[in-house]
Design an enzyme around this catalytic site. Structure first.
Site, PDB file in Angstrom:
ATOM      1  N   LYS A 223      26.633   3.415  25.254  1.00  0.00           N
ATOM      2  CA  LYS A 223      26.258   2.120  24.672  1.00  0.00           C
ATOM      3  C   LYS A 223      25.039   2.239  23.744  1.00  0.00           C
ATOM      4  CE  LYS A 223      28.202  -0.597  28.496  1.00  0.00           C
ATOM      5  NZ  LYS A 223      27.945  -1.658  29.515  1.00  0.00           N
TER       6      LYS A 223
ATOM      7  N   TYR B  15      35.851  -6.933  25.329  1.00  0.00           N
ATOM      8  CA  TYR B  15      35.286  -7.585  26.520  1.00  0.00           C
ATOM      9  C   TYR B  15      35.893  -8.971  26.776  1.00  0.00           C
ATOM     10  CZ  TYR B  15      31.729  -4.007  27.411  1.00  0.00           C
ATOM     11  OH  TYR B  15      31.090  -2.833  27.747  1.00  0.00           O
TER      12      TYR B  15
ATOM     13  N   ASN C  22      23.033  -0.844  30.186  1.00  0.00           N
ATOM     14  CA  ASN C  22      23.191   0.117  31.283  1.00  0.00           C
ATOM     15  C   ASN C  22      23.883   1.405  30.824  1.00  0.00           C
ATOM     16  OD1 ASN C  22      25.715  -0.947  30.995  1.00  0.00           O
ATOM     17  ND2 ASN C  22      25.901  -1.751  33.070  1.00  0.00           N
TER      18      ASN C  22
ATOM     19  N   HIS D 238      29.849   2.562  29.520  1.00  0.00           N
ATOM     20  CA  HIS D 238      31.027   1.830  30.001  1.00  0.00           C
ATOM     21  C   HIS D 238      32.017   2.851  30.516  1.00  0.00           C
ATOM     22  CE1 HIS D 238      34.627  -0.697  30.133  1.00  0.00           C
ATOM     23  NE2 HIS D 238      35.248   0.341  29.604  1.00  0.00           N
TER      24      HIS D 238
ATOM     25  N   GLU E 183      42.405   0.783  27.002  1.00  0.00           N
ATOM     26  CA  GLU E 183      41.133   0.981  26.288  1.00  0.00           C
ATOM     27  C   GLU E 183      41.177   2.225  25.394  1.00  0.00           C
ATOM     28  OE1 GLU E 183      38.464  -1.291  29.729  1.00  0.00           O
ATOM     29  OE2 GLU E 183      38.167   0.849  29.419  1.00  0.00           O
TER      30      GLU E 183
HETATM   31  P1  GDP Z   1      30.973  -2.345  34.659  1.00  0.00           P
HETATM   32  O1  GDP Z   1      32.456  -2.174  34.841  1.00  0.00           O
HETATM   33  O2  GDP Z   1      30.158  -1.623  35.700  1.00  0.00           O
HETATM   34  O3  GDP Z   1      30.508  -1.992  33.251  1.00  0.00           O
HETATM   35  O4  GDP Z   1      30.633  -3.894  34.895  1.00  0.00           O
HETATM   36  P2  GDP Z   1      31.373  -5.266  34.488  1.00  0.00           P
HETATM   37  O5  GDP Z   1      32.773  -4.999  34.016  1.00  0.00           O
HETATM   38  O6  GDP Z   1      31.173  -6.217  35.609  1.00  0.00           O
HETATM   39  O7  GDP Z   1      30.500  -5.812  33.259  1.00  0.00           O
HETATM   40  C1  GDP Z   1      30.668  -5.304  31.966  1.00  0.00           C
HETATM   41  C2  GDP Z   1      29.309  -5.141  31.328  1.00  0.00           C
HETATM   42  O8  GDP Z   1      28.716  -6.430  31.144  1.00  0.00           O
HETATM   43  C3  GDP Z   1      28.270  -4.384  32.166  1.00  0.00           C
HETATM   44  O9  GDP Z   1      28.388  -2.982  32.040  1.00  0.00           O
HETATM   45  C4  GDP Z   1      26.965  -4.889  31.582  1.00  0.00           C
HETATM   46  O10 GDP Z   1      26.663  -4.245  30.338  1.00  0.00           O
HETATM   47  C5  GDP Z   1      27.308  -6.356  31.310  1.00  0.00           C
HETATM   48  N1  GDP Z   1      26.935  -7.230  32.436  1.00  0.00           N
HETATM   49  C6  GDP Z   1      27.538  -7.329  33.653  1.00  0.00           C
HETATM   50  N2  GDP Z   1      26.947  -8.251  34.421  1.00  0.00           N
HETATM   51  C7  GDP Z   1      25.928  -8.772  33.670  1.00  0.00           C
HETATM   52  C8  GDP Z   1      24.948  -9.786  33.904  1.00  0.00           C
HETATM   53  O11 GDP Z   1      24.887 -10.406  34.974  1.00  0.00           O
HETATM   54  N3  GDP Z   1      24.074 -10.032  32.867  1.00  0.00           N
HETATM   55  C9  GDP Z   1      24.139  -9.368  31.677  1.00  0.00           C
HETATM   56  N4  GDP Z   1      23.260  -9.660  30.708  1.00  0.00           N
HETATM   57  N5  GDP Z   1      25.049  -8.420  31.432  1.00  0.00           N
HETATM   58  C10 GDP Z   1      25.930  -8.111  32.404  1.00  0.00           C
END
Ligand code: GDP
Length: 140
Positions: A11, A51, A114, A117, A128
């Protein structure tokens, strides 16, 4: 064990801090092979579509903005149980909850920024990968 391919993104927070090599080393040290890789700038439309599953979440617009805030590196990783293996190497979404030694524990700046992905299922991995790569760009 079954050989799989999974989709990965380094990222914008990772490319900004010049961490692509350190993160790629984590994949390679843990048995995943980078079989396709390119550095791109996602368009807003690509990020929104990628997304789309999070469209109703409060962080969706911020996430899209973040993903287009700088270059990203899109990748295909190959190895034994690659989807689950990569999720383990990445660590929990929230770096505060990530295991020691994981990418997110070592490098993530926040829940949003973070660093990586990774696909969360084999089915999503296929979708994807096809979103960003043609078959002949993947060399196993
Ligand atoms: P992943 O599969 O571990 O990447 O997590 P998710 O699919 O739940 O979320 C996708 C991405 O959205 C995450 O990697 C973060 O970059 C972002 N994200 C998830 N939860 C949050 C949140 O509560 N706040 C914010 N700002 N970003 C989030």
């Amino acid at each position: 064990m079954v050989t799989q391919r999974t989709f990965s993104i380094l990222k914008p927070d990772a490319t900004r801090r010049n961490l692509t090599g350190k993160i790629n080393a984590k994949f390679e040290e843990n048995g995943l092979r980078i079989v396709a890789q390119k550095r791109i700038r996602m368009t807003k439309e690509q990020a929104e579509q990628f997304y789309a599953v999070h469209k109703q979440r409060p962080f969706y617009q911020d996430l899209v903005k973040f993903m287009i805030s700088g270059p990203v590196v899109v990748q295909v990783l190959e190895g034994d149980d690659a989807v689950a293996a990569n999720r383990k190497i990445m660590g929990a979404t929230n770096p505060a909850n990530a295991e020691p030694g994981t990418i997110r524990k070592e490098f993530a700046e926040s829940m949003e920024a973070n660093s990586v992905h990774g696909s969360d299922s084999l089915e999503n991995a296929k979708t994807e990968i096809a979103f960003f790569f043609k078959d002949d760009e993947i060399v196993g």
